[in-house]
Design a protein around this motif. Structure first.
Motif, PDB file in Angstrom:
ATOM      1  N   PRO A   1      10.154  -0.150   3.142  1.00  0.00           N
ATOM      2  CA  PRO A   1       9.537   0.713   4.156  1.00  0.00           C
ATOM      3  C   PRO A   1       8.025   0.760   3.992  1.00  0.00           C
ATOM      4  O   PRO A   1       7.507   0.417   2.915  1.00  0.00           O
ATOM      5  N   PRO A   2       7.316   1.184   5.015  1.00  0.00           N
ATOM      6  CA  PRO A   2       5.856   1.343   4.881  1.00  0.00           C
ATOM      7  C   PRO A   2       5.533   2.428   3.860  1.00  0.00           C
ATOM      8  O   PRO A   2       6.244   3.434   3.745  1.00  0.00           O
ATOM      9  N   GLU A   3       4.445   2.204   3.143  1.00  0.00           N
ATOM     10  CA  GLU A   3       3.946   3.194   2.182  1.00  0.00           C
ATOM     11  C   GLU A   3       2.559   3.637   2.616  1.00  0.00           C
ATOM     12  O   GLU A   3       1.677   2.803   2.843  1.00  0.00           O
ATOM     13  N   LEU A   4       2.371   4.929   2.695  1.00  0.00           N
ATOM     14  CA  LEU A   4       1.084   5.467   3.122  1.00  0.00           C
ATOM     15  C   LEU A   4       0.002   5.143   2.095  1.00  0.00           C
ATOM     16  O   LEU A   4       0.211   5.288   0.885  1.00  0.00           O
TER      17      LEU A   4
ATOM     18  N   GLU B   1      -3.680   8.079  -1.203  1.00  0.00           N
ATOM     19  CA  GLU B   1      -2.474   8.070  -2.025  1.00  0.00           C
ATOM     20  C   GLU B   1      -2.684   7.266  -3.310  1.00  0.00           C
ATOM     21  O   GLU B   1      -1.927   6.339  -3.631  1.00  0.00           O
ATOM     22  N   SER B   2      -3.746   7.632  -4.043  1.00  0.00           N
ATOM     23  CA  SER B   2      -4.027   6.978  -5.328  1.00  0.00           C
ATOM     24  C   SER B   2      -4.089   5.459  -5.193  1.00  0.00           C
ATOM     25  O   SER B   2      -3.546   4.711  -6.011  1.00  0.00           O
ATOM     26  N   VAL B   3      -4.767   5.022  -4.147  1.00  0.00           N
ATOM     27  CA  VAL B   3      -4.890   3.591  -3.883  1.00  0.00           C
ATOM     28  C   VAL B   3      -6.019   3.016  -4.749  1.00  0.00           C
ATOM     29  O   VAL B   3      -7.072   3.641  -4.889  1.00  0.00           O
ATOM     30  N   PRO B   4      -5.807   1.820  -5.328  1.00  0.00           N
ATOM     31  CA  PRO B   4      -6.871   1.204  -6.151  1.00  0.00           C
ATOM     32  C   PRO B   4      -8.172   1.037  -5.369  1.00  0.00           C
ATOM     33  O   PRO B   4      -8.152   0.824  -4.145  1.00  0.00           O
TER      34      PRO B   4
ATOM     35  N   PHE C   1      -9.395  -1.381  -2.480  1.00  0.00           N
ATOM     36  CA  PHE C   1      -9.187  -1.073  -1.071  1.00  0.00           C
ATOM     37  C   PHE C   1     -10.133   0.068  -0.705  1.00  0.00           C
ATOM     38  O   PHE C   1     -10.059   1.149  -1.309  1.00  0.00           O
ATOM     39  N   SER C   2     -10.976  -0.154   0.294  1.00  0.00           N
ATOM     40  CA  SER C   2     -11.955   0.854   0.660  1.00  0.00           C
ATOM     41  C   SER C   2     -11.865   1.119   2.159  1.00  0.00           C
ATOM     42  O   SER C   2     -12.229   0.272   2.966  1.00  0.00           O
ATOM     43  N   PRO C   3     -11.392   2.303   2.555  1.00  0.00           N
ATOM     44  CA  PRO C   3     -11.272   2.589   3.989  1.00  0.00           C
ATOM     45  C   PRO C   3     -12.582   3.111   4.558  1.00  0.00           C
ATOM     46  O   PRO C   3     -13.448   3.632   3.844  1.00  0.00           O
ATOM     47  N   GLU C   4     -12.687   2.962   5.867  1.00  0.00           N
ATOM     48  CA  GLU C   4     -13.870   3.463   6.559  1.00  0.00           C
ATOM     49  C   GLU C   4     -13.462   3.832   7.976  1.00  0.00           C
ATOM     50  O   GLU C   4     -12.705   3.099   8.613  1.00  0.00           O
ATOM     51  N   CYS C   5     -13.976   4.952   8.469  1.00  0.00           N
ATOM     52  CA  CYS C   5     -13.691   5.368   9.841  1.00  0.00           C
ATOM     53  C   CYS C   5     -15.020   5.603  10.538  1.00  0.00           C
ATOM     54  O   CYS C   5     -15.538   6.733  10.527  1.00  0.00           O
TER      55      CYS C   5
ATOM     56  N   TYR D   1      -4.318   6.197  10.200  1.00  0.00           N
ATOM     57  CA  TYR D   1      -3.610   5.953   8.948  1.00  0.00           C
ATOM     58  C   TYR D   1      -3.618   4.464   8.600  1.00  0.00           C
ATOM     59  O   TYR D   1      -3.578   3.607   9.486  1.00  0.00           O
ATOM     60  N   TRP D   2      -3.618   4.185   7.316  1.00  0.00           N
ATOM     61  CA  TRP D   2      -3.322   2.845   6.807  1.00  0.00           C
ATOM     62  C   TRP D   2      -2.048   2.923   5.971  1.00  0.00           C
ATOM     63  O   TRP D   2      -1.907   3.800   5.123  1.00  0.00           O
ATOM     64  N   TYR D   3      -1.157   1.942   6.239  1.00  0.00           N
ATOM     65  CA  TYR D   3       0.069   1.782   5.465  1.00  0.00           C
ATOM     66  C   TYR D   3       0.122   0.357   4.924  1.00  0.00           C
ATOM     67  O   TYR D   3      -0.391  -0.579   5.527  1.00  0.00           O
ATOM     68  N   LYS D   4       0.830   0.216   3.813  1.00  0.00           N
ATOM     69  CA  LYS D   4       1.113  -1.093   3.244  1.00  0.00           C
ATOM     70  C   LYS D   4       2.625  -1.272   3.255  1.00  0.00           C
ATOM     71  O   LYS D   4       3.372  -0.350   2.883  1.00  0.00           O
ATOM     72  N   GLN D   5       3.080  -2.459   3.678  1.00  0.00           N
ATOM     73  CA  GLN D   5       4.512  -2.709   3.727  1.00  0.00           C
ATOM     74  C   GLN D   5       4.828  -4.064   3.100  1.00  0.00           C
ATOM     75  O   GLN D   5       4.383  -5.098   3.593  1.00  0.00           O
ATOM     76  N   LYS D   6       5.611  -4.049   2.040  1.00  0.00           N
ATOM     77  CA  LYS D   6       6.106  -5.267   1.429  1.00  0.00           C
ATOM     78  C   LYS D   6       7.396  -5.667   2.136  1.00  0.00           C
ATOM     79  O   LYS D   6       8.068  -4.845   2.786  1.00  0.00           O
ATOM     80  N   ALA D   7       7.748  -6.938   1.977  1.00  0.00           N
ATOM     81  CA  ALA D   7       8.926  -7.478   2.659  1.00  0.00           C
ATOM     82  C   ALA D   7      10.179  -6.679   2.317  1.00  0.00           C
ATOM     83  O   ALA D   7      10.429  -6.364   1.153  1.00  0.00           O
ATOM     84  N   LYS D   8      10.938  -6.342   3.352  1.00  0.00           N
ATOM     85  CA  LYS D   8      12.217  -5.640   3.228  1.00  0.00           C
ATOM     86  C   LYS D   8      12.087  -4.255   2.598  1.00  0.00           C
ATOM     87  O   LYS D   8      13.044  -3.721   2.036  1.00  0.00           O
TER      88      LYS D   8
END
Lengths: 116, 111
Positions: A42-45, A58-61, A64-68, A33-40
């Protein structure tokens, strides 16, 4: 080994740069999994990979390009990011299990990304 | 949108006291998990409780789940300064892997 490692720990990049975040685990987990977390906040998937295939986006722009590339590695390729993309990016892994079989996730320490 | 809502948002106690954090959620779940995050670092899984369980213990941690009230609580007994961290509940619902986190409780344990 119950560790998820992430590199780099910190990254500063300009809006025209291309960079990659890396994540590795050797627990035999087939969900990552990749999550993004802004200060203060919770993590967002962002993304879920199951058996090396993208399972959830999760409708990510598209900047951002993931690879496994294999069952132990997960990358996040970054291109033309915006300052608002500055955040802590967390990688996690777990045993595969959906719904009632969902399992606990193991998180890496994160990459602190600053976009200038 | 976030599924869980923790209460309180911040809690400050003295070492040796017990700390209780609550989590409420909106839709049906398969399981509920609690995680701890030390300042700006990765999350550590603490405990997972399934929807058919009511209470679970792990060391100094006790978690309860009331599905009729859509709520859970995390009790940390005999707190230590090292317990200072943010605590998040996270729910798994439906048929996927998705963990949806609550807003978190910032716990400060003063020595």
């Amino acid at each position: 080994d119950t560790e998820v490692t992430q590199t780099p720990k910190h990254l500063v990049m300009g809006m025209t740069n291309k960079k990659s975040l890396k994540c590795e685990q050797h627990m035999g987990h087939r969900a990552m999994y990749w999550y993004k977390q802004k200060a203060k906040k919770p993590p967002e998937l962002m993304f879920v990979y199951s058996y090396e295939k993208l399972s959830i986006n999760e409708s990510v722009p598209s900047r951002f390009s993931p690879e496994c590339p294999n069952s132990s590695l997960l990358n996040l390729h970054l291109h033309a990011l915006q300052p608002e993309d500055s955040a802590l990016y967390l990688c996690a892994s777990s045993q595969v299990g959906q719904g009632p079989l969902a399992r606990e996730q193991y998180f890496g320490p994160g990459t602190r990304l600053t976009v200038t | 949108s976030q599924q869980g809502e923790e209460d309180p948002q911040a809690l400050s106690i003295q070492e040796g006291e017990n700390a209780t954090m609550n989590c409420s959620y909106k839709t049906s779940i398969n399981n509920l998990q609690w995680y701890r995050q030390n300042s700006g670092r990765g999350l550590v899984h603490l405990i997972l409780i399934r929807s058919n369980e009511r209470e679970k213990h792990s060391g100094r941690l006790r978690v309860t789940l009331d599905t009729s009230k859509k709520s859970s609580s995390l009790l940390i007994t005999a707190s230590r300064a090292a317990d200072t961290a943010s605590y998040f509940c996270a729910t798994v619902g439906g048929s996927n892997y998705k963990l949806t986190f609550g807003k978190g409780t910032l716990l400060t344990v003063n020595p």
